[in-house]
Design a protein around this motif. Structure first.
Motif, PDB file in Angstrom:
ATOM      1  N   ARG A 198      37.161  41.365  27.785  1.00 46.93           N
ATOM      2  CA  ARG A 198      38.312  41.728  26.947  1.00 46.93           C
ATOM      3  C   ARG A 198      39.497  42.174  27.805  1.00 46.93           C
ATOM      4  O   ARG A 198      40.647  41.890  27.465  1.00 46.93           O
ATOM      5  N   LEU A 199      39.243  42.890  28.909  1.00 47.75           N
ATOM      6  CA  LEU A 199      40.350  43.265  29.776  1.00 47.75           C
ATOM      7  C   LEU A 199      40.989  42.022  30.402  1.00 47.75           C
ATOM      8  O   LEU A 199      42.211  41.936  30.555  1.00 47.75           O
ATOM      9  N   PHE A 227      39.565  51.125  25.031  1.00 50.44           N
ATOM     10  CA  PHE A 227      39.191  51.590  26.369  1.00 50.44           C
ATOM     11  C   PHE A 227      39.721  52.994  26.669  1.00 50.44           C
ATOM     12  O   PHE A 227      39.540  53.503  27.764  1.00 50.44           O
ATOM     13  N   GLY A 228      40.405  53.628  25.711  1.00 48.19           N
ATOM     14  CA  GLY A 228      40.956  54.962  25.932  1.00 48.19           C
ATOM     15  C   GLY A 228      42.320  54.942  26.595  1.00 48.19           C
ATOM     16  O   GLY A 228      42.778  55.968  27.090  1.00 48.19           O
ATOM     17  N   GLU A 287      40.207  51.255  46.529  1.00 49.88           N
ATOM     18  CA  GLU A 287      39.321  50.654  45.536  1.00 49.88           C
ATOM     19  C   GLU A 287      39.134  51.627  44.375  1.00 49.88           C
ATOM     20  O   GLU A 287      38.901  52.813  44.581  1.00 49.88           O
ATOM     21  N   CYS A 288      39.282  51.130  43.142  1.00 52.29           N
ATOM     22  CA  CYS A 288      39.153  52.000  41.971  1.00 52.29           C
ATOM     23  C   CYS A 288      38.430  51.240  40.864  1.00 52.29           C
ATOM     24  O   CYS A 288      38.318  50.006  40.888  1.00 52.29           O
ATOM     25  N   TYR A 289      37.947  51.985  39.861  1.00 47.88           N
ATOM     26  CA  TYR A 289      37.178  51.424  38.761  1.00 47.88           C
ATOM     27  C   TYR A 289      37.615  52.060  37.441  1.00 47.88           C
ATOM     28  O   TYR A 289      38.076  53.208  37.417  1.00 47.88           O
ATOM     29  N   VAL A 290      37.488  51.270  36.384  1.00 46.68           N
ATOM     30  CA  VAL A 290      37.742  51.785  35.037  1.00 46.68           C
ATOM     31  C   VAL A 290      36.548  51.435  34.168  1.00 46.68           C
ATOM     32  O   VAL A 290      35.766  50.521  34.472  1.00 46.68           O
ATOM     33  N   ARG A 291      36.394  52.163  33.084  1.00 44.12           N
ATOM     34  CA  ARG A 291      35.306  51.897  32.145  1.00 44.12           C
ATOM     35  C   ARG A 291      35.865  51.011  31.030  1.00 44.12           C
ATOM     36  O   ARG A 291      36.677  51.451  30.214  1.00 44.12           O
ATOM     37  N   ALA A 292      35.464  49.730  31.009  1.00 43.68           N
ATOM     38  CA  ALA A 292      36.019  48.763  30.068  1.00 43.68           C
ATOM     39  C   ALA A 292      35.048  47.598  29.931  1.00 43.68           C
ATOM     40  O   ALA A 292      33.968  47.574  30.539  1.00 43.68           O
ATOM     41  N   GLY A 349      30.439  40.851  25.454  1.00 39.66           N
ATOM     42  CA  GLY A 349      29.234  41.528  24.964  1.00 39.66           C
ATOM     43  C   GLY A 349      29.561  42.801  24.233  1.00 39.66           C
ATOM     44  O   GLY A 349      28.725  43.358  23.522  1.00 39.66           O
ATOM     45  N   GLY A 350      30.804  43.335  24.405  1.00 37.00           N
ATOM     46  CA  GLY A 350      31.208  44.516  23.651  1.00 37.00           C
ATOM     47  C   GLY A 350      30.861  45.825  24.325  1.00 37.00           C
ATOM     48  O   GLY A 350      31.292  46.879  23.867  1.00 37.00           O
ATOM     49  N   GLU A 351      30.091  45.836  25.414  1.00 35.02           N
ATOM     50  CA  GLU A 351      29.687  47.079  26.060  1.00 35.02           C
ATOM     51  C   GLU A 351      30.700  47.449  27.145  1.00 35.02           C
ATOM     52  O   GLU A 351      31.209  46.591  27.859  1.00 35.02           O
ATOM     53  N   LEU A 352      30.999  48.755  27.256  1.00 37.98           N
ATOM     54  CA  LEU A 352      31.922  49.261  28.270  1.00 37.98           C
ATOM     55  C   LEU A 352      31.135  49.614  29.521  1.00 37.98           C
ATOM     56  O   LEU A 352      30.189  50.394  29.463  1.00 37.98           O
ATOM     57  N   THR A 353      31.538  49.041  30.632  1.00 39.11           N
ATOM     58  CA  THR A 353      30.868  49.305  31.912  1.00 39.11           C
ATOM     59  C   THR A 353      31.939  49.566  32.968  1.00 39.11           C
ATOM     60  O   THR A 353      33.143  49.408  32.715  1.00 39.11           O
ATOM     61  N   LEU A 354      31.494  49.975  34.162  1.00 43.25           N
ATOM     62  CA  LEU A 354      32.420  50.178  35.278  1.00 43.25           C
ATOM     63  C   LEU A 354      32.807  48.813  35.857  1.00 43.25           C
ATOM     64  O   LEU A 354      31.946  48.060  36.298  1.00 43.25           O
TER      65      LEU A 354
END
Length: 771
Positions: free
Chosen positions: A649-650, A743-744, A640-645, A602-607
């Motif tokens: 695509r990841l 994603f930075g 537990e950890c999260y990234v914005r991506a 969808g192209g949107e970056l989420t947690l």
């Protein structure tokens, strides 16, 4: 203004404001005294509560201890005369003087009857050598017949013609038992020994209080009876070596090694009462050390010492309650006292404030009058009908009138007839908004004026106050500015056309650039989708193998089901149908993974959770890993950890890296793939400064040949590939690098010292989302 201020106010104008008296803060010593008193009272409450509660606990423990000792003594005394009573029977002496197989059988049966009637554990007869010649358990696998017990103290006491008592672990049964012995006489000679054994389990008292432990120890401080099963056969104090040797020689506790209980005496309240600390045996509760009030009394006839241990957690609870109660009462008393003192202080301050306020009002009125008389703006006051009652000197100079000439006149008479409606509307609104009018001077010359009308309160009524500014000079400047503006506007019109044409050309270039960007993004998305489909094609053989097995099994189960239905065996037919359903679920799971991987982003970056993404990617390669017998190692973080991506695509990046690793080891003898996830803190350069951020590293390593040093700097370039011609487009790593950059983050590649290559994905952790 004479109607606004009293005449006497002018005399106070230069007196200034009265000096305010400083507010006194509570003395530091008083506050310190209150704190020390608070600490002292709470401490005294804690000390008194502890002393009282421990005394109550001691009284309760002493009462329970007395009852338990009486109970134990009653149970032991119940069997004390049994061996003496049985030993006096003539049949025992007759048997020992003439032992035959038949008499042995009869005596065994008799002892069995005695054992059942008296409900003891065992009754057995020893000869003078300490060997068992008859026993109530002669038919049991653990029969005492033929066993020698001459090492037992109860044998040594009885062989000397005395009663014997002994407690310990049975050498045959391993049970805790209490033994009574009595000699069998023939005249004055001891010809045998009768022994009665009872099981200690019958003596133990069912204990229901979770805060109380019941313990019986021997003279060596070894716990023989306890309500806590973990304390059994453990010593309260470390045993000296000579005592251990003595205990082992008597085999009181068999071959068991006596360990020391984690027991520590904190304080001795009296000779029979102590505060003790006992640590738990469970390593999970090692930090929870229990404190007990221990009360002990001897039980000489049994050779024991009986203990009651009361947990002091309720004492601590009562201490906390009373401390809180004392603190609450103290705080209430202090607050009420402070409230009373503060109330009196406020009353004094209020009286002083009223007096100072009255004096300040008089000074302020004098100051206001001086300000009005000396301001450059004209000021008028009038009633609600518009009749003037005061003008300041500036207003007198503006219109050429004096106060006595205008007093009682209507304000509209000072406005040019054409602007009087504006003046009337301004008085009606009185919203402190500036309006421009033309006034009429005493010499009948017009004067431009800016007027602001506001309401003012005078006692019980509300009147108008009008502020007037002479804007003659400003009007002259405005006319000059208007002329300059008209001239400038004509020049602007001439240049606007050129700017419009340049703007049109720039807009066209921007639209063209936007179209190019959209085309580039669309092409990249298509390349990503094409790469995903290529990976699906590479895995098709493994997926086909995974699907062929369930299909073949489904056919076999279906044929079996038909056969069972023909034979009217519905139960076995149902089993085969259930196996078919389970296999179809497995096939659906495999196809669902392919559909999930083939979907578009969808192209949107989420947690998102990197662990879940890695799990999704590994499900696609599970058949291939099992088929090719690849040694796979997965190392994930416990945190537990999260990234914005973008999850899709990841996942594509992880799939590309795993696919490259599998290709690298395809022709190697040692085929190993490892995925490791770890958390790091790194310094990152920003346009203005260096920042420190938390990062997530995902490393995909293989045991392949590695990357040639001359190719490491080129592997992320588009269309660069180290595979054979026609087996790769060289876009996988380039697309992956572009995705991670969006994603930075970044991707790094390097060779491992032990052989093979590692590709490291570095992503910033989402701020505030990691645990």
């Amino acid at each position: 203004m004479k109607h606004l201020l009293p005449a006497s106010s002018m005399t106070d104008y230069h007196q200034g404001y009265p000096d305010a008296q400083p507010v006194r803060n509570p003395p530091v010593l008083s506050a310190l005294g209150l704190v020390l008193m608070f600490i002292f009272l709470v401490w005294q409450a804690a000390v008194w509560t502890e002393r009282y509660e421990l005394q109550q606990l001691h009284n309760q423990a002493s009462h329970e201890l007395t009852l338990n000792i009486a109970n134990l003594r009653g149970k032991l005394d119940k069997y004390e005369y049994l061996p003496e009573l049985l030993a006096t029977k003539q049949e025992l002496a007759a048997y020992l003087l003439n032992i035959t197989p038949l008499s042995t059988l009869r005596l065994n049966s008799t002892l069995k009857t005695y054992q059942q009637i008296t409900r003891v554990s065992d009754i057995y007869l020893l000869n003078t050598d300490g060997t068992t010649v008859a026993a109530s358990n002669w038919q049991s696998p653990r029969s005492f017949i033929g066993k020698n017990f001459s090492f037992r103290p109860y044998y040594r006491d009885a062989i000397q013609g005395q009663k014997g008592r002994f407690y310990g672990l049975g050498t045959t049964s391993g049970e805790r038992g209490y033994y009574y012995s009595y000699p069998v006489f023939a005249g004055q000679s001891v010809i045998g020994i009768l022994v009665v054994k009872i099981v200690i389990d019958d003596l133990e008292i069912p204990w229901q209080d979770p805060d109380t432990e019941f313990v019986v120890s021997d003279p060596d401080s070894v716990i023989f009876i306890s309500s806590n099963q973990h304390w059994l056969l453990r010593s309260l104090h470390p045993l000296p070596e000579k005592d251990r040797v003595r205990i082992n020689s008597s085999r009181r506790y068999g071959d068991r090694q006596i360990e020391t209980l984690p027991y520590q005496t904190i304080d001795e309240l009296n000779p029979d009462t102590w505060l003790v600390r006992i640590a738990p045996d469970n390593p999970d509760n090692a930090a929870r050390i229990n404190r007990y009030l221990q009360t002990s009394l001897p039980m000489p006839d049994a050779g024991w010492r009986v203990h009651i241990l009361k947990n002091t957690r309720k004492v601590r609870t009562e201490i906390l309650k009373n401390c809180l109660l004392t603190a609450g009462i103290y705080l209430v008393v202090v607050l009420l006292s402070m409230y009373s003192v503060q109330r009196q202080r406020i009353q004094r301050e209020r009286i002083r404030h009223d007096r100072e306020t009255q004096k300040a009002l008089e000074v302020n009125e004098a100051r206001i009058r001086a300000i009005l008389d000396n301001t450059q703006a004209g000021i008028m006051t009038m009633d609600r009908l518009g009749k003037i009652d005061y003008i300041n000197p500036s207003a007198e100079r503006l219109f050429g009138y004096q106060l006595h000439e205008l007093h009682g006149q209507n304000f509209n008479e000072l406005i040019l007839e054409q602007d009087r409606n504006i003046g009337v509307q301004a008085l009606e609104k009185a919203n402190s908004v500036a309006v421009e009018i033309r006034g009429v001077r005493k010499d009948y010359l017009p004067v431009p004026v800016e007027m602001v009308v506001s309401m003012m309160s005078r006692g019980q009524q509300t009147d108008y106050m009008v502020t007037l500014h002479d804007i003659t000079e400003r009007k002259q400047h405005e006319e000059a500015l208007q002329a300059a503006y008209d001239q400038m506007e004509s020049r602007v019109v001439e240049r606007t056309q050129d700017l419009t044409e340049a703007n049109t050309r720039l807009t066209e270039e921007i639209n063209q650039h936007r179209h190019t960007t959209e085309t580039l993004q669309k092409t990249q998305d298509e390349l990503i989708q094409a790469a995903k489909l290529a990976v699906l094609g590479q895995m098709s053989a493994s997926i086909n193998h995974e699907l062929n097995q369930p299909i073949a099994a489904i056919r076999a189960y279906a044929e079996n089901g038909v056969t069972f239905l023909t034979r009217d065996n519905q139960e076995m037919a149902q089993v085969n149908l259930e196996q078919i359903v389970e296999l179809t679920d497995r096939m659906a799971s495999i196809s669902a993974q392919l559909k999930l991987f083939a979907r578009k982003s969808g192209g949107e970056l989420t947690l998102i959770s990197p662990k879940a993404t890695i799990d999704y990617a590994l499900r696609l390669f599970k058949p291939q890993l099992e088929k090719d017998a690849i040694e796979f190692n997965l190392q994930l973080t416990d945190q537990e950890c999260y990234v914005r991506a973008d999850a899709v695509r990841l996942e594509q990046v992880i799939v590309n890296l795993i696919s490259n690793a599998l290709h690298a080891i395809s022709h190697r003898s040692t085929r190993q793939v490892q995925i490791a996830m770890s958390l790091h803190t790194a310094e990152v350069a920003s346009p203005h400064d260096t920042i420190i951020r938390d990062e997530l590293w995902i490393e995909v390593s293989d045991s392949g040949p590695g990357i040639a040093e001359q190719h490491i700097g080129q592997i992320f370039n588009p269309f660069f590939s180290t595979r054979d011609e026609g087996k790769g487009l060289g876009l996988g790593l380039s697309i992956s690098y572009r995705i991670i950059s969006d994603f930075g983050g970044t991707i790094k590649a390097f060779n491992r010292p032990e052989g093979g290559a590692t590709l490291r994905v570095i992503l910033p952790l989402a701020a505030g989302e990691q645990d």
